[in-house]
Design a protein around this motif. Structure first.
Motif, PDB file in Angstrom:
ATOM      1  N   LEU A   4       0.851  -1.189   0.000  1.00 21.89           N
ATOM      2  CA  LEU A   4       0.000   0.000   0.000  1.00 21.89           C
ATOM      3  C   LEU A   4       0.888   1.241   0.000  1.00 21.89           C
ATOM      4  N   ILE A   5       0.696   2.064  -1.016  1.00 18.52           N
ATOM      5  CA  ILE A   5       1.463   3.293  -1.161  1.00 18.52           C
ATOM      6  C   ILE A   5       0.531   4.457  -0.826  1.00 18.52           C
ATOM      7  N   LEU A  31       1.110   9.571   9.468  1.00 17.67           N
ATOM      8  CA  LEU A  31       1.076   8.505   8.464  1.00 17.67           C
ATOM      9  C   LEU A  31       2.245   7.539   8.629  1.00 17.67           C
ATOM     10  N   LEU A  32       3.390   8.052   9.042  1.00 15.76           N
ATOM     11  CA  LEU A  32       4.575   7.212   9.225  1.00 15.76           C
ATOM     12  C   LEU A  32       4.372   6.164  10.323  1.00 15.76           C
ATOM     13  N   LYS A  69       8.625   1.796   9.395  1.00 18.26           N
ATOM     14  CA  LYS A  69       9.073   0.869   8.347  1.00 18.26           C
ATOM     15  C   LYS A  69       8.756   1.430   6.962  1.00 18.26           C
ATOM     16  N   SER A  70       8.036   2.542   6.914  1.00 19.49           N
ATOM     17  CA  SER A  70       7.638   3.130   5.633  1.00 19.49           C
ATOM     18  C   SER A  70       8.832   3.771   4.943  1.00 19.49           C
ATOM     19  N   LYS A  71       8.881   3.607   3.634  1.00 21.00           N
ATOM     20  CA  LYS A  71       9.900   4.253   2.814  1.00 21.00           C
ATOM     21  C   LYS A  71       9.311   5.516   2.198  1.00 21.00           C
ATOM     22  N   ILE A  91      15.221   9.830   1.452  1.00 17.72           N
ATOM     23  CA  ILE A  91      14.383   9.449   0.315  1.00 17.72           C
ATOM     24  C   ILE A  91      14.860   8.139  -0.282  1.00 17.72           C
ATOM     25  N   ASN A  92      13.939   7.191  -0.441  1.00 19.87           N
ATOM     26  CA  ASN A  92      14.255   5.891  -1.032  1.00 19.87           C
ATOM     27  C   ASN A  92      13.961   5.834  -2.521  1.00 19.87           C
TER      28      ASN A  92
END
Length: 283
Positions: A4-5, A31-32, A69-71, A91-92
């Protein structure tokens, strides 16, 4: 497991009220905590084109990234933006909208399709050098309202060009909400088996009455990457059309639960982000 993005950038970029940097930081931090795979958090584009995103570089260092854990994914529209974005370790992913509609590519990035293809080459080299991953969005991937040529073959041709450059994530974008289930099915049915090493995604714009048929069509063909935004807020201001909104994250989560797709989301944190969205996205 589905990826989910979450796309607060897409939600904020066209919002009529200027959202302060403090508000953005607070909302993104909320959100993070939820556990999304990736957060499309901001963009490095001309402030004249998208004034709402002018403070992305100010937002980024203030985010609470320890423990998430979010990128993070940032949208760029040209090499200048890409060069700005790659210097940030946080930034990933860099995301680039590659429209297969000549009209829209000129509107969105002030470049022709041919010029944009050259930019993808340069961005891919830049990302590899800086240990980032380039995500290419095939914008107008399911049709366009401008009368530009469109067919499955055109989509497949441009996807093949991206694969030749070893782009590992390609998302088909329903930029103006015209995708029909048969078109979605036909594309993913071909692409996912043809390129098993590529991660294909779907970025749908949808109305409340037709979101599920779009998601189902992609899901049933093996698509496991979906973009969405809380409450379905957002769209593409560069389309300069009356647009339907983004796919609502709440609907996507319900879709996953109905099909017993495992999700590792903190639902308490999600409810907190939803409450905050009511304060951020106000008149």
């Amino acid at each position: 497991m589905l990826k989910l993005i979450e796309c607060p950038r897409d939600a904020m970029q066209g919002w009529h009220r200027m959202i302060s940097t403090d508000e953005k930081v607070k909302y993104l931090d909320a959100l993070l905590k939820v556990g999304f795979d990736t957060i499309d958090f901001g963009s490095f584009v001309s402030p004249k084109a998208i004034p709402q995103m002018a403070d992305t570089k100010d937002v980024l260092p203030r985010l609470q990234l320890s423990g998430t854990k979010s990128k993070l994914l940032a949208i760029v529209a040209n090499m200048r933006g890409a060069e700005e974005a790659v210097v940030f370790d946080e930034i990933n992913y860099l995301g680039f909208p590659f429209s297969i509609s000549e009209t829209f590519q000129l509107r969105n990035t002030n470049k022709t399709i041919a010029e944009s293809l050259e930019q993808v080459h340069s961005m891919q080299e830049l990302c590899i050098k800086n240990r980032k991953e380039l995500v290419v969005y095939i914008s107008m991937g399911f049709g366009n309202p401008y009368g530009d040529p469109y067919s499955h073959e055109i989509v497949l041709q441009w996807v093949e060009e991206m694969v030749k450059m070893e782009i590992g994530i390609i998302s088909l974008a329903d930029t103006v909400g015209v995708a029909e289930p048969a078109t979605i099915t036909g594309l993913f049915k071909h692409l996912i088996p043809a390129y098993p090493d590529v991660e294909f995604g779907a970025h749908f714009h949808a109305a409340p009455y037709n979101w599920e048929e779009k998601v189902r069509a992609a899901y049933e063909q093996g698509c496991k990457r979906f973009d969405s935004s809380i409450k379905g807020i957002g769209g593409c201001p560069m389309a300069k059309d009356e647009l339907v909104g983004n796919l609502a994250t709440e609907n996507l989560i319900a879709f996953c639960h109905q099909r017993k797709e495992p999700l590792t989301l903190d639902m308490t944190a999600l409810r907190g982000a939803q409450r905050l969205a009511d304060a951020v996205f106000k008149d």
